[in-house]
Design an enzyme around this catalytic site. Structure first.
Site, PDB file in Angstrom:
ATOM      1  N   CYS A   1      17.627   5.468   1.818  1.00  0.00           N
ATOM      2  CA  CYS A   1      17.697   4.164   1.987  1.00  0.00           C
ATOM      3  C   CYS A   1      18.373   3.554   0.713  1.00  0.00           C
ATOM      4  O   CYS A   1      18.950   2.391   0.959  1.00  0.00           O
ATOM      5  CB  CYS A   1      16.337   3.484   2.214  1.00  0.00           C
TER       6      CYS A   1
ATOM      7  N   HIS B   1      16.827  -3.869   0.081  1.00  0.00           N
ATOM      8  CA  HIS B   1      16.931  -2.836   1.368  1.00  0.00           C
ATOM      9  C   HIS B   1      15.681  -3.360   2.195  1.00  0.00           C
ATOM     10  O   HIS B   1      14.629  -3.785   1.953  1.00  0.00           O
ATOM     11  CB  HIS B   1      16.347  -1.606   0.924  1.00  0.00           C
TER      12      HIS B   1
ATOM     13  N   ASN C   1      14.218  -1.118   9.886  1.00  0.00           N
ATOM     14  CA  ASN C   1      14.915  -0.349   8.821  1.00  0.00           C
ATOM     15  C   ASN C   1      15.793   0.474   9.037  1.00  0.00           C
ATOM     16  O   ASN C   1      15.503   1.392   9.721  1.00  0.00           O
ATOM     17  CB  ASN C   1      13.578   0.306   8.000  1.00  0.00           C
TER      18      ASN C   1
HETATM   19  O1  UT7 Z   1      12.764   2.639   3.419  1.00  0.00           O
HETATM   20  C1  UT7 Z   1      12.130   2.877   2.602  1.00  0.00           C
HETATM   21  C2  UT7 Z   1      10.848   3.795   2.850  1.00  0.00           C
HETATM   22  N1  UT7 Z   1      10.161   2.869   3.696  1.00  0.00           N
HETATM   23  C3  UT7 Z   1       9.243   1.735   3.210  1.00  0.00           C
HETATM   24  O2  UT7 Z   1       9.574   1.370   2.337  1.00  0.00           O
HETATM   25  C4  UT7 Z   1       8.048   1.521   4.086  1.00  0.00           C
HETATM   26  C5  UT7 Z   1       6.903   1.234   3.140  1.00  0.00           C
HETATM   27  N2  UT7 Z   1       5.762   1.046   3.628  1.00  0.00           N
HETATM   28  C6  UT7 Z   1       5.464  -0.059   4.591  1.00  0.00           C
HETATM   29  O3  UT7 Z   1       6.059  -0.713   4.819  1.00  0.00           O
HETATM   30  C7  UT7 Z   1       3.901   0.020   4.950  1.00  0.00           C
HETATM   31  O4  UT7 Z   1       3.127   0.645   4.207  1.00  0.00           O
HETATM   32  C8  UT7 Z   1       3.452   0.238   6.212  1.00  0.00           C
HETATM   33  C9  UT7 Z   1       4.156  -0.999   7.272  1.00  0.00           C
HETATM   34  C10 UT7 Z   1       4.184   1.604   6.771  1.00  0.00           C
HETATM   35  C11 UT7 Z   1       1.987   0.313   6.321  1.00  0.00           C
HETATM   36  O5  UT7 Z   1       1.408  -1.192   6.140  1.00  0.00           O
HETATM   37  P1  UT7 Z   1       0.300  -0.963   5.355  1.00  0.00           P
HETATM   38  O6  UT7 Z   1      -0.139  -2.565   5.199  1.00  0.00           O
HETATM   39  O7  UT7 Z   1       0.426  -0.166   4.167  1.00  0.00           O
HETATM   40  O8  UT7 Z   1      -0.834  -0.407   6.192  1.00  0.00           O
HETATM   41  P2  UT7 Z   1      -1.610   0.852   6.020  1.00  0.00           P
HETATM   42  O9  UT7 Z   1      -0.778   2.214   6.068  1.00  0.00           O
HETATM   43  O10 UT7 Z   1      -2.685   0.962   4.899  1.00  0.00           O
HETATM   44  O11 UT7 Z   1      -2.606   0.795   7.281  1.00  0.00           O
HETATM   45  C12 UT7 Z   1      -3.529  -0.176   7.149  1.00  0.00           C
HETATM   46  C13 UT7 Z   1      -4.214   0.346   8.617  1.00  0.00           C
HETATM   47  C14 UT7 Z   1      -4.695   1.513   8.700  1.00  0.00           C
HETATM   48  O12 UT7 Z   1      -5.896   1.699   9.483  1.00  0.00           O
HETATM   49  P3  UT7 Z   1      -7.183   1.727   8.634  1.00  0.00           P
HETATM   50  O13 UT7 Z   1      -7.102   3.307   7.868  1.00  0.00           O
HETATM   51  O14 UT7 Z   1      -7.297   0.919   7.715  1.00  0.00           O
HETATM   52  O15 UT7 Z   1      -8.325   1.812   9.897  1.00  0.00           O
HETATM   53  C15 UT7 Z   1      -3.775   2.300   9.640  1.00  0.00           C
HETATM   54  O16 UT7 Z   1      -4.160   3.388  10.309  1.00  0.00           O
HETATM   55  O17 UT7 Z   1      -3.424   0.193   9.780  1.00  0.00           O
HETATM   56  C16 UT7 Z   1      -3.129   1.197  10.679  1.00  0.00           C
HETATM   57  N3  UT7 Z   1      -2.103   1.457  11.229  1.00  0.00           N
HETATM   58  C17 UT7 Z   1      -1.526   0.855  12.330  1.00  0.00           C
HETATM   59  N4  UT7 Z   1      -2.267   0.094  13.010  1.00  0.00           N
HETATM   60  C18 UT7 Z   1      -1.594  -0.506  14.045  1.00  0.00           C
HETATM   61  C19 UT7 Z   1      -0.839   1.901  10.739  1.00  0.00           C
HETATM   62  N5  UT7 Z   1       0.233   1.847  11.342  1.00  0.00           N
HETATM   63  C20 UT7 Z   1      -0.309   1.139  12.574  1.00  0.00           C
HETATM   64  C21 UT7 Z   1       0.418   0.642  13.552  1.00  0.00           C
HETATM   65  N6  UT7 Z   1      -0.387  -0.181  14.420  1.00  0.00           N
HETATM   66  N7  UT7 Z   1       1.608   0.723  13.862  1.00  0.00           N
END
Ligand code: UT7
Length: 332
Positions: A116, A255, A285
């Site tokens: 990225c 990005h 992204n």
């Molecule tokens: O291009 C460079 C690389 N990429 C990035 O920069 C992406 C960086 N990361 C992110 O943008 C975020 O971490 C995400 C969007 C991927 C995830 O958001 P988050 O606020 O960090 O959520 P999380 O991973 O902490 O997950 C929170 C909850 C979890 O459930 P529990 O464990 O709290 O019960 C996940 O299982 O949300 C759940 N979850 C979802 N729920 C509904 C994860 N993905 C999903 C989903 N739909 N698609």
């Protein structure tokens, strides 16, 4: 590295273009298939829809279309640098095929893989060629088909990534003029490579032992934290090197990984929210295409105009990150 500040020749932006596949994939379409919702995706990422290539369409097609738009009707270039981590083949690079399709002859052409952050790395590479007198006009393209790396069953990555291409044409010019790029700030941290990782498909494991090993696995929260910290740190470094203050920046083009990352980074830097340029709601992204596509969209909708002072910053797998600055030029 903080470098590529030539006393004699700068790389100056002379054209811009973007390319998106026609197929739109909405959050609702994803939510109908995976355990997620439009509301979760919108509020956690800022994404409403993204694009996906048609069968038979690939990175070379998006790179060609974006490159052609940046070159303009009579444009020519004597080098092509393609930032991608989804080259059409593992070998050879895709850039020579793009150069051939664009009718550029036997110009030097190669791929840069910094995922990225690839577009910033490719800009710095091209600026180095121009500064060193190796090229006069370089077509720098970022193109990725990340949907080919995403596990269709993985709700943590499917909503985030989309396909696209973006490009700028660079020409040799004067360091002080509008459109001149630099300085650059570029870094990597290989110890954290597994935060965003594709296990198989490369030389270490050509054929996946487990079929899922050909897909990307992301530790989302750790990547989120790293992205905010590294883009803020790199932005500060490049501003200091350029002798610019945060308050000098009119447009912050980071990005497009997650709108919350862009907002948090801008806030850490003390930049107003309305300086943040984003098209993530429509494209998701798009990896190496993300910054040139955001620039192309911002020019098209009038958000980015000549004279704006622009900060570009990116973060990606590797880990890699980097930044540069420019004053946006008049483009014919
Ligand atoms: O291009 C460079 C690389 N990429 C990035 O920069 C992406 C960086 N990361 C992110 O943008 C975020 O971490 C995400 C969007 C991927 C995830 O958001 P988050 O606020 O960090 O959520 P999380 O991973 O902490 O997950 C929170 C909850 C979890 O459930 P529990 O464990 O709290 O019960 C996940 O299982 O949300 C759940 N979850 C979802 N729920 C509904 C994860 N993905 C999903 C989903 N739909 N698609």
């Amino acid at each position: 590295m903080s470098a590529v500040r030539s006393r004699h020749r700068a790389a100056v932006v002379a054209g811009i273009g973007g390319a998106l596949p026609e197929r739109v994939v909405t959050n609702h379409e994803i939510a109908a298939r995976l355990d997620t919702s439009d509301e979760w995706i919108r509020t956690r990422t800022g994404i409403r829809e993204r694009r996906r290539v048609a069968p038979g369409q690939s990175t070379v097609d998006l790179a060609e279309e974006a490159g052609r738009a940046a070159l303009g009707p009579d444009g020519h270039a004597d080098a092509v640098v393609l930032a991608t981590s989804t080259a059409d083949q593992l070998c050879p690079a895709t850039a020579p095929q793009v150069a051939a399709r664009l009718g550029l002859g036997t110009v030097l052409a190669f791929d840069v893989n910094a995922v990225c952050s690839g577009f910033i790395y490719a800009l710095a590479t091209a600026a180095g060629f121009i500064a060193g007198g190796m090229a006069e006009r370089v077509l720098v393209i970022g193109a990725d088909v990340f949907t080919s790396l995403v596990d269709p069953d993985d709700r943590t990555t499917v909503p985030i990534f989309g396909d696209g291409g973006g490009a700028v044409l660079l020409r040799a010019g004067e360091p002080g003029e509008r459109g001149a790029l630099g300085p650059f700030d570029l870094h990597s941290e290989g110890e954290l490579a597994k935060l965003l990782w594709v296990e198989a498909g490369g030389a270490a494991q050509r054929v996946p032992e487990n079929p899922k090993d050909r897909f990307m696995v992301m530790q989302g929260t750790a990547v989120f934290r790293q992205a905010c910290a590294r883009m803020a740190e790199s932005s500060r470094a490049v501003l200091e090197e350029a002798g610019w203050m945060v308050g000098d920046i009119d447009r912050f083009v980071g990005h497009q990984a997650n709108i919350r990352i862009l907002q948090a980074t801008a806030k850490q830097l003390g930049m107003p929210a309305d300086a943040v340029v984003s098209n993530i709601d429509r494209v998701g992204n798009t990896s190496a295409a993300s910054i040139p596509l955001a620039l192309a969209d911002a020019v098209a909708d009038g958000t980015l105009t000549p004279g704006h002072r622009v900060l570009l910053t990116a973060f990606g797998a590797g880990l890699t990150w980097g930044s540069t600055v420019l004053t946006w030029p008049e483009l014919s």
